[in-house]
Design an enzyme around this catalytic site. Structure first.
Site, PDB file in Angstrom:
ATOM      1  N   ASN A   9     -29.582  19.064 -31.541  1.00  0.00           N
ATOM      2  CA  ASN A   9     -29.337  18.327 -32.784  1.00  0.00           C
ATOM      3  C   ASN A   9     -30.684  17.788 -33.255  1.00  0.00           C
ATOM      4  O   ASN A   9     -31.177  16.809 -32.721  1.00  0.00           O
ATOM      5  CB  ASN A   9     -28.343  17.179 -32.480  1.00  0.00           C
ATOM      6  CG  ASN A   9     -28.153  16.252 -33.667  1.00  0.00           C
ATOM      7  OD1 ASN A   9     -28.600  16.555 -34.783  1.00  0.00           O
ATOM      8  ND2 ASN A   9     -27.493  15.127 -33.435  1.00  0.00           N
ATOM      9  N   LYS A  11     -31.461  16.402 -35.938  1.00  0.00           N
ATOM     10  CA  LYS A  11     -31.360  15.205 -36.789  1.00  0.00           C
ATOM     11  C   LYS A  11     -32.278  15.343 -38.004  1.00  0.00           C
ATOM     12  O   LYS A  11     -32.500  16.445 -38.490  1.00  0.00           O
ATOM     13  CB  LYS A  11     -31.638  13.945 -35.954  1.00  0.00           C
ATOM     14  CG  LYS A  11     -30.741  13.880 -34.711  1.00  0.00           C
ATOM     15  CD  LYS A  11     -30.746  12.550 -34.030  1.00  0.00           C
ATOM     16  CE  LYS A  11     -29.846  12.608 -32.811  1.00  0.00           C
ATOM     17  NZ  LYS A  11     -29.732  11.343 -32.101  1.00  0.00           N
ATOM     18  N   HIS A  95     -20.814  12.546 -35.673  1.00  0.00           N
ATOM     19  CA  HIS A  95     -21.887  11.993 -34.833  1.00  0.00           C
ATOM     20  C   HIS A  95     -21.924  10.477 -34.994  1.00  0.00           C
ATOM     21  O   HIS A  95     -21.647   9.952 -36.069  1.00  0.00           O
ATOM     22  CB  HIS A  95     -23.234  12.617 -35.224  1.00  0.00           C
ATOM     23  CG  HIS A  95     -24.313  12.274 -34.252  1.00  0.00           C
ATOM     24  ND1 HIS A  95     -24.991  11.072 -34.300  1.00  0.00           N
ATOM     25  CD2 HIS A  95     -24.793  12.934 -33.177  1.00  0.00           C
ATOM     26  CE1 HIS A  95     -25.857  11.042 -33.290  1.00  0.00           C
ATOM     27  NE2 HIS A  95     -25.755  12.153 -32.600  1.00  0.00           N
ATOM     28  N   GLU A  97     -24.246   8.497 -35.384  1.00  0.00           N
ATOM     29  CA  GLU A  97     -25.099   8.007 -36.467  1.00  0.00           C
ATOM     30  C   GLU A  97     -24.372   8.079 -37.797  1.00  0.00           C
ATOM     31  O   GLU A  97     -24.606   7.269 -38.696  1.00  0.00           O
ATOM     32  CB  GLU A  97     -26.426   8.797 -36.475  1.00  0.00           C
ATOM     33  CG  GLU A  97     -27.318   8.336 -35.328  1.00  0.00           C
ATOM     34  CD  GLU A  97     -28.154   9.425 -34.676  1.00  0.00           C
ATOM     35  OE1 GLU A  97     -28.404  10.461 -35.308  1.00  0.00           O
ATOM     36  OE2 GLU A  97     -28.551   9.222 -33.504  1.00  0.00           O
ATOM     37  N   GLU A 167     -20.611  11.258 -26.452  1.00  0.00           N
ATOM     38  CA  GLU A 167     -21.937  10.672 -26.583  1.00  0.00           C
ATOM     39  C   GLU A 167     -21.825   9.148 -26.578  1.00  0.00           C
ATOM     40  O   GLU A 167     -21.571   8.537 -27.636  1.00  0.00           O
ATOM     41  CB  GLU A 167     -22.599  11.130 -27.890  1.00  0.00           C
ATOM     42  CG  GLU A 167     -22.797  12.619 -27.972  1.00  0.00           C
ATOM     43  CD  GLU A 167     -23.943  12.991 -28.915  1.00  0.00           C
ATOM     44  OE1 GLU A 167     -24.866  13.669 -28.459  1.00  0.00           O
ATOM     45  OE2 GLU A 167     -23.922  12.563 -30.078  1.00  0.00           O
ATOM     46  N   GLY A 173     -30.792   8.378 -27.717  1.00  0.00           N
ATOM     47  CA  GLY A 173     -32.166   8.065 -28.122  1.00  0.00           C
ATOM     48  C   GLY A 173     -32.754   6.852 -27.422  1.00  0.00           C
ATOM     49  O   GLY A 173     -33.788   6.329 -27.832  1.00  0.00           O
ATOM     50  N   SER A 213     -29.671  11.152 -24.325  1.00  0.00           N
ATOM     51  CA  SER A 213     -30.875  11.173 -23.489  1.00  0.00           C
ATOM     52  C   SER A 213     -30.863  12.268 -22.415  1.00  0.00           C
ATOM     53  O   SER A 213     -31.363  12.056 -21.308  1.00  0.00           O
ATOM     54  CB  SER A 213     -31.108   9.790 -22.861  1.00  0.00           C
ATOM     55  OG  SER A 213     -31.290   8.812 -23.872  1.00  0.00           O
TER      56      SER A 213
HETATM   57  P1  PGA Z   1     -30.708  12.064 -27.727  1.00  0.00           P
HETATM   58  O1  PGA Z   1     -29.617  12.302 -28.899  1.00  0.00           O
HETATM   59  O2  PGA Z   1     -30.691  13.294 -26.872  1.00  0.00           O
HETATM   60  O3  PGA Z   1     -32.007  11.876 -28.461  1.00  0.00           O
HETATM   61  O4  PGA Z   1     -30.282  10.855 -26.984  1.00  0.00           O
HETATM   62  C1  PGA Z   1     -28.404  12.954 -28.642  1.00  0.00           C
HETATM   63  C2  PGA Z   1     -27.575  13.024 -29.892  1.00  0.00           C
HETATM   64  O5  PGA Z   1     -27.556  12.063 -30.668  1.00  0.00           O
HETATM   65  O6  PGA Z   1     -26.899  14.047 -30.159  1.00  0.00           O
END
Ligand code: PGA
Length: 253
Positions: A9, A11, A95, A97, A167, A173, A213
């Site tokens: 992803n 982003k 997601h 976000e 998630e 992140g 992560s």
């Molecule tokens: P990350 O993000 O691997 O940077 O923690 C995962 C995601 O949001 O899909």
């Protein structure tokens, strides 16, 4: 046996040149990988040029979002059929976000999940609790609510095509990865919800990815768990070697 799905992803990162270079590098390095499914989800604007690079390779293509309605007066939105039109097989929906920054509800996400399935896309549907929700002991309630809301009205045959990404928001992140046991507990709970609603035959084929992560150094331990069927990777999907490191770490599982 469920095939692992490792999806990147991207982003809202990179400019066109680096996006194309990343896609090219992955295509070359992943060429010999047949044991796991691989996908990359660039920003919508770059889906097509990136897709032209990975087209015909074992690197699948996805988008990070789209709208549920058929083509029409929806300024700024993209229809699901536009994604398939430019070669997408996957779309990430719900997601955290988008749930928490853009305010998307499970009901809204559900409209998109159903539209994605109708368009022939594989939706990667994200669920996950906030840190405060985990601390308050409502992790299962939150994930159940998001699961029920997001998959409302989805048939058993459609459900088999869906991918769920668990998630935990506190792990996205942050470098604060869920332990394999913490993740497996929620994955097993989610699979139980699929059993409740659709039966074991469906639950046995639905892939549940972990996200938050994930890196080359922790992927194997997480994905060795029985109900963890892949990874949705943010930060570590932005460099060829980091993403390939994850794929190499799990391809023999
Ligand atoms: P990350 O993000 O691997 O940077 O923690 C995962 C995601 O949001 O899909």
């Amino acid at each position: 046996m469920r095939r692992l799905l490792i999806a990147g992803n991207w982003k809202m990162n990179m400019k066109l040149d680096s996006a194309k270079a990343l896609a090219q590098g992955l295509k070359e390095k992943a060429a010999g990988v047949s044991e796991v499914d691989i996908a990359i989800c660039p920003p919508s604007l770059y889906v097509q040029p990136v897709g032209a690079i990975v087209n015909g390779s074992n690197v699948g293509l996805g988008a990070q979002n789209a709208y549920f309605a058929k083509a029409g007066a929806f300024t700024g939105e993209l229809e699901m059929a536009m994604l398939t039109d430019v070669g997408c097989q996957y779309v990430i929906l719900g997601h955290s976000e988008r749930r928490h920054i853009l305010g998307e509800s499970s009901e809204f996400i559900n409209l998109k999940v159903r539209a994605a399935l109708k368009a022939g896309l594989i939706p990667i549907v994200c669920v996950g609790e906030l840190e405060a929700e985990r601390d308050n002991g409502v992790t299962n309630d939150v994930n159940r609510r998001q699961f029920d809301g997001s998959f409302s009205g989805v048939s058993a045959e459609e459900m088999k095509k869906c991918v769920i990404a668990y998630e935990p928001v506190w792990a996205i992140g942050t470098g604060k990865v869920a332990t394999p046991d913490q993740a497996e507990e929620v994955h097993a709970f989610l699979r139980g919800l699929i059993v409740e609603k659709y039966g074991k035959e469906v639950a046995d084929v639905v892939r549940i990815q972990y996200g938050g992560s994930v890196k080359a150094g922790n992927a194997k331990e997480l994905l060795s768990k029985p109900d963890i069927d892949g990874a949705l990777v943010g930060g570590a999907s932005l460099k060829v070697d980091d993403f390939m490191g994850i794929i190499e770490a799990v391809r023999a599982l």
